[in-house]
Design an enzyme around this catalytic site. Structure first.
Site, PDB file in Angstrom:
ATOM      1  N   HIS A  80      28.878  81.102  39.449  1.00 24.26           N
ATOM      2  CA  HIS A  80      28.195  79.958  40.047  1.00 24.26           C
ATOM      3  C   HIS A  80      27.422  79.213  38.961  1.00 24.26           C
ATOM      4  O   HIS A  80      26.444  79.724  38.423  1.00 24.26           O
ATOM      5  CB  HIS A  80      27.253  80.446  41.142  1.00 24.26           C
ATOM      6  CG  HIS A  80      26.702  79.357  42.009  1.00 24.26           C
ATOM      7  ND1 HIS A  80      26.832  78.011  41.708  1.00 24.26           N
ATOM      8  CD2 HIS A  80      26.002  79.404  43.179  1.00 24.26           C
ATOM      9  CE1 HIS A  80      26.240  77.296  42.640  1.00 24.26           C
ATOM     10  NE2 HIS A  80      25.738  78.122  43.551  1.00 24.26           N
TER      11      HIS A  80
ATOM     12  N   PHE B 253      20.215  75.393  47.526  1.00 28.00           N
ATOM     13  CA  PHE B 253      18.913  75.814  48.028  1.00 28.00           C
ATOM     14  C   PHE B 253      18.112  74.581  48.430  1.00 28.00           C
ATOM     15  O   PHE B 253      18.128  73.560  47.740  1.00 28.00           O
ATOM     16  CB  PHE B 253      18.141  76.565  46.944  1.00 28.00           C
ATOM     17  CG  PHE B 253      18.539  78.005  46.748  1.00 28.00           C
ATOM     18  CD1 PHE B 253      19.616  78.561  47.416  1.00 28.00           C
ATOM     19  CD2 PHE B 253      17.823  78.818  45.876  1.00 28.00           C
ATOM     20  CE1 PHE B 253      19.971  79.895  47.240  1.00 28.00           C
ATOM     21  CE2 PHE B 253      18.164  80.152  45.681  1.00 28.00           C
ATOM     22  CZ  PHE B 253      19.236  80.694  46.364  1.00 28.00           C
TER      23      PHE B 253
ATOM     24  N   LYS C 167      34.675  79.758  42.075  1.00 27.80           N
ATOM     25  CA  LYS C 167      33.540  80.571  41.625  1.00 27.80           C
ATOM     26  C   LYS C 167      33.930  82.037  41.444  1.00 27.80           C
ATOM     27  O   LYS C 167      33.234  82.776  40.748  1.00 27.80           O
ATOM     28  CB  LYS C 167      32.381  80.474  42.618  1.00 27.80           C
ATOM     29  CG  LYS C 167      31.621  79.159  42.595  1.00 27.80           C
ATOM     30  CD  LYS C 167      30.418  79.209  43.528  1.00 27.80           C
ATOM     31  CE  LYS C 167      29.640  77.901  43.529  1.00 27.80           C
ATOM     32  NZ  LYS C 167      30.357  76.818  44.236  1.00 27.80           N
TER      33      LYS C 167
END
Length: 414
Positions: A341, A400, A336
């Site tokens: 990302h 998340f 990354k």
């Protein structure tokens, strides 16, 4: 029921550092940086004005213009990467049972650009201005649908959605499905195209992305003391997973073997990782258990490595807890740092990077690691690639909502 072996026989990629596999891999080895000021729109009113955009993407290499206009960009990327991967696999589709070939393909967010565009059309012109292709362009499963339609694949077909862990979950599902004998081949991966004002504003509001507008090329700096948020990326990655005997019978080129997957939940917070990397620790532990190997067998970890203060620290703690002293003998890196990302596409792109690392015995670098965080004290392969024998490697992705996925790959020994 006997468990079948699963191998990778094709790969394709559209990324901020290259729009095919050779360009992507060379970009990783060169430490190419995809972060630049945004060109898709005027970002001057946003707190973050840079991202890792896909550049010079020619959709007409993969479909005609009319078909492209009926697809959101995330699906265009998916179709491009998947066409590359199917071609790379060498599958002779005229002689395959298409009912035994499936597609499991995810996106964390789906057609967000389509949603915003069509909402504006509705607000400015009413219902008559909404495109009949609005819903089919928006929905997250549509990439899987289009891939199957293009090739006539009639096996299992669906999408995964689990934020940044999306395409690792797609890969894990494909692995499990082939293991149990439900398919011979599965096209799997993920795609994302959310570099638009609304999503940048949302991540800014959540204080998740870097705001280093004066030095965007330095902003993605996993494990560095000065890290202050991730950098948005876009693109797609596709892998062809195939039952080993099926691949062997047709003389397929084999990149690596998938031998384990660990899937866990933090059950802690909507955005922050569990303290001490507890969920990440368990996902890596479960991948090793699934693959039947010991921690000291692992040579390389492609880290989730987002360049956020909490993720990098907690992933480091998880690695130390699981691997003990061996943690300091591992090579770790975050690609990354170069690609940004890719959200729902991150797992697939990073699994491809891990596969190529195994095949070539080269660890891609972590760029921008200029001043390591003292608490992040592993070998993160700073600045330059490293040659070393890689037999077993893990690709980590965490999302998340507390979604964790670790994919365990092995150098193929036929």
């Amino acid at each position: 029921m006997s468990v079948k072996r699963v191998v990778i026989t094709g790969i394709g990629a559209v990324t901020p550092i290259g729009n095919d596999i050779d360009a992507f891999w060379n970009g990783l080895l060169e430490g190419r940086n995809g972060a630049k000021t945004i060109t898709k729109f005027d970002p001057s009113e946003l707190p973050t004005q840079f991202a890792c955009e896909v550049k010079d993407f020619d959709v007409e290499k993969y479909m005609d213009r009319k078909a492209a206009r009926r697809m959101d960009l995330f699906t265009q990327y998916a179709m491009a990467a998947s066409t590359q991967a199917v071609d790379d696999s060498g599958l002779d589709l005229d002689n395959e049972d298409l009912e035994r070939i499936g597609v499991i393909y995810g996106s964390g967010i789906g057609g967000m650009e389509t949603f915003v565009t069509q909402l504006n059309a509705f607000q400015n012109g009413g219902a008559r201005r909404v495109s009949p292709f609005f819903v089919p362009m928006l929905i997250t499963d549509i990439s899987a649908g289009h891939i199957s339609i293009k090739y006539g694949f009639k096996g299992p077909n669906y999408a995964t959605v689990s934020a940044c862990a999306t395409s690792s979950h797609a890969l894990a599902d494909a692995f499990f499905m082939i293991q149990r004998g439900s398919a011979d081949v599965i096209v799997t991966g993920g795609s994302e195209a959310t570099i638009i004002p609304m999503s940048i504003a949302g991540f800014n509001a959540a204080r998740a992305i870097s705001t280093w507008n004066d030095k965007p090329e330095k902003a993605s700096r996993p494990f560095d003391k000065e890290r202050n948020g991730f950098v948005m990326g876009e693109g797609a990655g596709t892998l062809i997973l195939e039952e080993y005997e099926h691949a062997k019978a047709r003389g397929a080129k084999i990149y690596a073997e998938v031998i384990g997957a660990g899937l866990t939940a933090d059950a802690y917070h909507v955005t922050a990782p569990a303290p001490e990397g507890e969920g990440a620790f368990r996902s890596m532990r479960e991948a090793l258990r699934d693959g039947g190997i010991n921690p000291e067998d692992v040579d390389y970890i492609n880290a989730h490595g987002t360049s956020t203060p909490l993720n990098d620290l907690n992933e480091t703690k998880a690695i130390k807890k699981l691997f003990g002293e061996h943690a300091y003998k591992l090579s770790v890196s975050s690609t990354k740092s170069m690609t940004g990302h890719l959200l729902g596409a991150a797992g697939a792109i990073e699994a491809i990077a891990t596969t190529l690392a195994i095949q070539n015995n080269i660890v891609p670098p972590t760029i921008n690691l200029d001043d390591p965080d003292p608490e992040c004290d592993l070998d993160y392969t700073p600045h330059k690639p490293k040659e070393r024998e890689i037999t077993y490697a893990i690709s980590n992705t965490f999302g998340f909502g507390g979604h964790n996925a670790s994919i365990l790959l092995k150098k193929i020994h036929e």
